[in-house]
Design an enzyme around this catalytic site. Sequence first.
Site, short mmCIF file in Angstrom:
data_model
loop_
_atom_site.label_atom_id
_atom_site.label_comp_id
_atom_site.label_asym_id
_atom_site.label_seq_id
_atom_site.Cartn_x
_atom_site.Cartn_y
_atom_site.Cartn_z
N HIS A 246 -26.21 12.62 -1.12
CA HIS A 246 -26.04 12.98 -2.53
C HIS A 246 -25.13 14.21 -2.63
O HIS A 246 -25.31 15.16 -1.89
CB HIS A 246 -27.39 13.30 -3.17
CG HIS A 246 -27.28 13.74 -4.59
ND1 HIS A 246 -27.08 12.85 -5.62
CD2 HIS A 246 -27.34 14.98 -5.16
CE1 HIS A 246 -27.03 13.50 -6.78
NE2 HIS A 246 -27.18 14.80 -6.51
N ILE B 39 -1.97 -9.66 -5.81
CA ILE B 39 -0.59 -9.19 -5.65
C ILE B 39 0.00 -8.73 -6.97
O ILE B 39 0.59 -7.65 -7.07
CB ILE B 39 0.28 -10.31 -5.03
CG1 ILE B 39 -0.20 -10.64 -3.62
CG2 ILE B 39 1.75 -9.90 -5.00
CD1 ILE B 39 0.48 -11.86 -3.02
N GLY B 40 -0.17 -9.54 -8.02
CA GLY B 40 0.38 -9.18 -9.32
C GLY B 40 -0.19 -7.89 -9.86
O GLY B 40 0.54 -7.03 -10.38
N LYS C 78 0.82 -1.21 0.00
CA LYS C 78 0.00 0.00 0.00
C LYS C 78 0.86 1.26 0.00
O LYS C 78 0.45 2.30 -0.53
CB LYS C 78 -0.95 0.01 1.20
CG LYS C 78 -1.88 -1.19 1.26
CD LYS C 78 -2.57 -1.46 -0.07
CE LYS C 78 -3.27 -2.79 -0.08
NZ LYS C 78 -2.36 -3.95 -0.17
N GLU D 144 -1.80 -5.41 -8.15
CA GLU D 144 -1.46 -4.25 -7.32
C GLU D 144 -0.04 -3.77 -7.58
O GLU D 144 0.19 -2.57 -7.84
CB GLU D 144 -1.62 -4.59 -5.84
CG GLU D 144 -3.07 -4.68 -5.37
CD GLU D 144 -3.19 -4.89 -3.87
OE1 GLU D 144 -4.29 -4.75 -3.35
OE2 GLU D 144 -2.15 -5.19 -3.21
#
Length: 487
Positions: free
Chosen positions: A453, A190-191, A56, A193
């Site tokens: 909204h 994983i790939g 991240k 990201e």
Amino acid sequence: MTTLEVDVDVDVAVIGAGTAGLAAYRAAVAQGKRALLIEGGPYGTTCARVGCMPSKLLIAAAEAAHMLQAAPGFGVHPGVIRIDGRAVMARVQRERDRFVGFVLDSVNGIPERDKLRGHARFTGPQTLVVEGEHDTHTTVNASRIVIATGSTPIKVPMLVNGGPGVITSGDVFELTDLPGSMAVIGTGVIGLELGQAMARLGVRVSIFARGGTVAQISDPEVLHVASKALGADLDIRFQNLIVDAVPDGAGVRLTTRDAAGFEQIERFDYVLQAAGRVANVGGIGIEHTGLVLDGAGIPLFDRTTMQCGASHIFIAGDADNERTVLPEAADEGRIAGDNAGRYPDVRPGLRRTPLIIAFTEPQIATLGASYRQLCAEGRPKFAVGTVSFENQGRSRVMLQNQGMLRVYAEYGSGRFLGAEMIGPRAEHIGHLLAWACQARMTVDQMLDMPFYHPVVEEGARTALRALHAELTRDAAGFVPAGDEPGE
């Protein structure tokens, strides 16, 4: 050198000090039992060291770069964009080490008598031998045992001769600079990201998949939209097989074959193996436990109690290969530790609604029962509601108007069953829908909830209204009024 042999007797032995193992240890201690935490590798969880947190951090840097590139769409024109690869990776490693430090602080708070370093293997149903440093062997006699040995990245056989340029996800976070090019093997979470993050940071990236799947998506309509959305941003090559890999200077020469049989040879600085992970149940003497194993060598277990058969052995986390994400590992570890502590009084624990999120752009979220599960033989017919984010109001405002959400419900009761989606803010929409699913809410009850909204969550309401219409059509033969424009 003389081998030092020691015998230790404990109530509960926990093999593995990752997220599941730490949770199991604490739960067993909370039951008033003497527990021993055994770890053969470095302390620090997969998530903190090589998983969700460092990935991240890399994604956050990629998002910052992408926002600058997307700014002209709003009429905002930044200057020349310069990506300092060394600074990017330095921050990733610095913050990663902070997260690992928090885990180490927690481990350091565990009494030394409750920790044992070394590789553990079963020599009998209630006996472990732990081989430590300096030729030490400790025999652990345990009334109950928790297997929490985690997982490791799958090694692709065709890449074994590729040299040091063939890496795993953990190796990515040790790079001191961004590479010039990278091949990614696998279109799992994983790939995708790491591949997208690297590409948005200026790395030439090609992603190879032997099939046509994307992350955890099983709904064919969502999969089609996801393939199109991610393919517009990434060089994704579906239906491609890895043929061979050999060192080429400091990089790797990779040979691949497409569905038509055409072979292509390309050079990359690195080839990232991201084809999934395998449970660490080999090499621990599992054959000496007497447990019944599945085809992958994993003990058969009850997912509500984490008990292996009717035995005194429990399993948790990635080692059981069920839901290999951190929240599930923590829950499974706690349940396993509780039941190991109170054995033979084994009780079902709380297993939450499945929720998996891929932090790609657009984000991917799946929750509750998947489309594939609902389509399984013998399952009753279910209703589906759909919304596209292409014309969803807030999504267009943010220039993030791509993706699709599909929601599922049970005919008759109207109970909400699950959803699959790719789209903006999927991590937040996924949580709201997962809570509703766990609360066993009906679609009508969900539509009674407040929606502000303009927010992206209005897209979820549109999908739920479509789902309600399908349920109503089946029950009464008419369709209620549609949505307001711009939702």
